[in-house]
Design a protein around this motif. Structure first.
Motif, PDB file in Angstrom:
ATOM      1  N   ASP A  85      20.234 -11.861  30.319  1.00  0.00           N
ATOM      2  CA  ASP A  85      21.514 -12.186  29.425  1.00  0.00           C
ATOM      3  C   ASP A  85      22.055 -11.234  28.668  1.00  0.00           C
ATOM      4  O   ASP A  85      21.611 -10.238  28.313  1.00  0.00           O
ATOM      5  N   THR A 130      15.466 -11.544  29.947  1.00  0.00           N
ATOM      6  CA  THR A 130      16.124  -9.970  29.514  1.00  0.00           C
ATOM      7  C   THR A 130      17.031  -9.630  28.822  1.00  0.00           C
ATOM      8  O   THR A 130      18.659 -10.571  30.069  1.00  0.00           O
ATOM      9  N   HIS A 157      13.654 -15.548  36.342  1.00  0.00           N
ATOM     10  CA  HIS A 157      14.118 -14.515  35.806  1.00  0.00           C
ATOM     11  C   HIS A 157      15.850 -14.683  35.296  1.00  0.00           C
ATOM     12  O   HIS A 157      16.222 -14.390  36.495  1.00  0.00           O
ATOM     13  N   THR A 158      16.637 -14.540  33.889  1.00  0.00           N
ATOM     14  CA  THR A 158      17.330 -13.985  34.332  1.00  0.00           C
ATOM     15  C   THR A 158      17.702 -13.180  32.973  1.00  0.00           C
ATOM     16  O   THR A 158      17.375 -12.488  32.702  1.00  0.00           O
ATOM     17  N   GLU A 190      19.252  -7.498  43.581  1.00  0.00           N
ATOM     18  CA  GLU A 190      18.470  -7.100  42.863  1.00  0.00           C
ATOM     19  C   GLU A 190      18.284  -6.839  40.990  1.00  0.00           C
ATOM     20  O   GLU A 190      17.019  -7.620  41.449  1.00  0.00           O
ATOM     21  N   ASN A 191      18.012  -5.925  40.847  1.00  0.00           N
ATOM     22  CA  ASN A 191      17.754  -5.518  39.788  1.00  0.00           C
ATOM     23  C   ASN A 191      17.960  -5.964  38.507  1.00  0.00           C
ATOM     24  O   ASN A 191      18.997  -6.572  38.707  1.00  0.00           O
ATOM     25  N   LEU A 192      17.450  -6.070  36.890  1.00  0.00           N
ATOM     26  CA  LEU A 192      17.904  -6.224  36.077  1.00  0.00           C
ATOM     27  C   LEU A 192      19.107  -6.280  36.188  1.00  0.00           C
ATOM     28  O   LEU A 192      20.421  -7.037  35.223  1.00  0.00           O
ATOM     29  N   ASP A 193      18.986  -5.049  35.121  1.00  0.00           N
ATOM     30  CA  ASP A 193      20.410  -3.904  35.501  1.00  0.00           C
ATOM     31  C   ASP A 193      20.883  -4.616  35.877  1.00  0.00           C
ATOM     32  O   ASP A 193      22.757  -4.751  35.823  1.00  0.00           O
ATOM     33  N   GLY A 225      22.743 -14.839  34.091  1.00  0.00           N
ATOM     34  CA  GLY A 225      22.632 -15.292  35.781  1.00  0.00           C
ATOM     35  C   GLY A 225      21.081 -14.796  36.012  1.00  0.00           C
ATOM     36  O   GLY A 225      21.307 -14.090  34.933  1.00  0.00           O
ATOM     37  N   ALA A 226      21.276 -15.601  36.600  1.00  0.00           N
ATOM     38  CA  ALA A 226      19.640 -15.579  37.625  1.00  0.00           C
ATOM     39  C   ALA A 226      19.289 -13.940  37.724  1.00  0.00           C
ATOM     40  O   ALA A 226      20.667 -13.826  38.793  1.00  0.00           O
ATOM     41  N   MET A 227      17.953 -13.455  37.952  1.00  0.00           N
ATOM     42  CA  MET A 227      18.104 -11.821  38.526  1.00  0.00           C
ATOM     43  C   MET A 227      18.137 -12.448  40.565  1.00  0.00           C
ATOM     44  O   MET A 227      17.256 -13.403  40.872  1.00  0.00           O
ATOM     45  N   GLY A 228      18.918 -11.769  41.041  1.00  0.00           N
ATOM     46  CA  GLY A 228      19.285 -12.144  42.893  1.00  0.00           C
ATOM     47  C   GLY A 228      17.903 -11.953  42.763  1.00  0.00           C
ATOM     48  O   GLY A 228      17.306 -10.757  42.568  1.00  0.00           O
ATOM     49  N   ARG A 279      26.280  -7.812  37.115  1.00  0.00           N
ATOM     50  CA  ARG A 279      27.086  -9.047  37.898  1.00  0.00           C
ATOM     51  C   ARG A 279      27.673  -9.336  37.100  1.00  0.00           C
ATOM     52  O   ARG A 279      28.559  -9.931  36.962  1.00  0.00           O
ATOM     53  N   GLN A 297      19.317  -2.332  27.963  1.00  0.00           N
ATOM     54  CA  GLN A 297      17.649  -3.075  28.042  1.00  0.00           C
ATOM     55  C   GLN A 297      17.505  -3.209  26.181  1.00  0.00           C
ATOM     56  O   GLN A 297      16.811  -2.716  25.922  1.00  0.00           O
TER      57      GLN A 297
END
Lengths: 229, 229
Positions: B23, B102, B20-21, B61-64, B55-58, B69, B84
């Motif tokens: 963009d 997302t 999951h990234t 962390e959430n996507l926001d 970047g890929a979700m770490g 980042r 979003q």
DNA sequence: ACAAAAGTGTTTCTCTTACACCCATGA
DNA sequence: TCATGGGTGTAAGAGAAACACTTTTGT
């Protein structure tokens, strides 16, 4: 060490093993109020809690397809109004593993597909919005967001017809809007606005069993889709 | 065999191993036109193509947070307007592995953080919207959707101030709106509307070097946030 | 001084809102 | 026949849109 990396370059590096699900906020309109279809969890976590119906994205399908599959398994309909709302990804939103969810809202006619009737089997039930209990996971939040989005859309576009039977009276639409928006709307003004829509077609039948003998209308689906495009 | 399954029950069954990234569609306004920040891919797939930074979700962390980042690594800003848009999940949208993205849009001031200057290092550049080439992956679609959403928001809410410097003239706002919306707006009507906003504060300075000697204005950020809430 | 951009009000029109009585049907 | 809900028009108000000249500053 490059400072900027296109999305693909980081994929392996910090990727979190998240499952992706689609959760559906299925709205229906029955007996004069707006309802939402919930299912009850039988297993932990949140065993016994009501939640939104959902399912994991399959290997060959996108999330829209997942949502449609969930809906068709649950209420047995295809070709309904379905719309993506948002994606929820807090790391701890699922207490056991990492689950990212994309929520959808859908509009259906409960009387056509009644999971309520199979209640004993399925633990699926329609809830009036005010009666919805605290839901499992963060689903109360998803529901609130979806409902807010629905009312927003309703205020700006004429899309509530998916909640109504194929033939309906103007008063039925009026009551539907009042119920969803939670406010009273002037009857004459509302009728005038409705009648101005080119996709609304008057039939020459009247609703039986209702005083006043209201005319039935139907939707020209193609014209409506053109309007919503 | 139960017909209805809460979201969790299907997780293991058909789960697709998707990365999951997030963009980012980063909009800026410079030299009189609306621009978007793109990065160039150095590696396959789509080597040499321009794409949206992502970047890929770490794991934590959430996507926001992922989007923030990415933005802070790329343009070195935090605390910007970030929103979003939607989630894209077609199985073949990434030719190699399954990647769900997302998308977010953000508004920044390019002159404050200029990745353009570090072009040789980074392959990051601002593009005027009409000059954007065909992008890699489905990013042209993401960009189109984000731009549509931006114009929609702009028409309904006064949120373009994140694209402007701290002090600005009314004509600058006027040109910004015209540029983003792609249409001319009556100057007097536009000024009247702007001046009616309580969060717009007149300073007693004038912009130097411009004929007519236009007054500078600034935003009362707290009042604006109240307005947007 | 002249060119270029900023600044300023009023009128028209459209859309929204408020409001009350008669008609058709079922009970 | 009566009670209930359906059907209809108009006037006032608010907000959007159209429109041209004067003032300020840079060159």
């Amino acid at each position: 060490m490059p400072v900027y990396q296109p999305s693909d370059m980081r994929v392996t590096q910090q990727s979190a093993a998240a499952t992706h699900t689609a959760d559906c906020v299925i709205f229906g309109f029955a007996e004069g109020d707006l309802r939402v279809l919930l299912v009850r969890r039988a297993i932990a976590p949140f065993a016994g809690y009501w939640v939104l119906p959902g399912g994991a994205m399959g290997a060959g399908e996108n999330l829209d397809a997942t949502a449609r599959r969930v809906m068709s398994e649950l209420v047995g309909v295809r070709d309904l109004y379905l719309r993506q709302i948002g994606t929820y990804s807090d790391p701890d939103r699922h207490p056991v593993r990492r689950v990212v969810t994309t929520s959808y809202y859908a509009l259906v006619r409960p009387e056509h597909h009644a999971p309520t009737a199979r209640d004993y089997l399925t633990e699926a039930r329609w809830f009036s919005i005010p009666d919805v209990p605290e839901l499992g996971f963060d689903h109360s939040r998803l529901l609130t967001d979806a409902h807010a989005r629905l009312t927003l859309h309703l205020r700006t576009r004429p899309l509530a017809f998916d909640l109504l039977p194929a033939r309906f009276t103007l008063s039925e639409v009026h009551r539907l809007y009042q119920e969803i928006l939670g406010e009273t709307l002037d009857r004459r003004n509302f009728r005038r606005k409705l009648l101005s829509y080119p996709f609304l077609i008057e039939t020459n039948q009247k609703r039986q069993g209702v005083k006043g003998g209201p005319l039935l209308y139907r939707i020209d689906r193609a014209a409506l889709d053109r309007e919503l495009a």
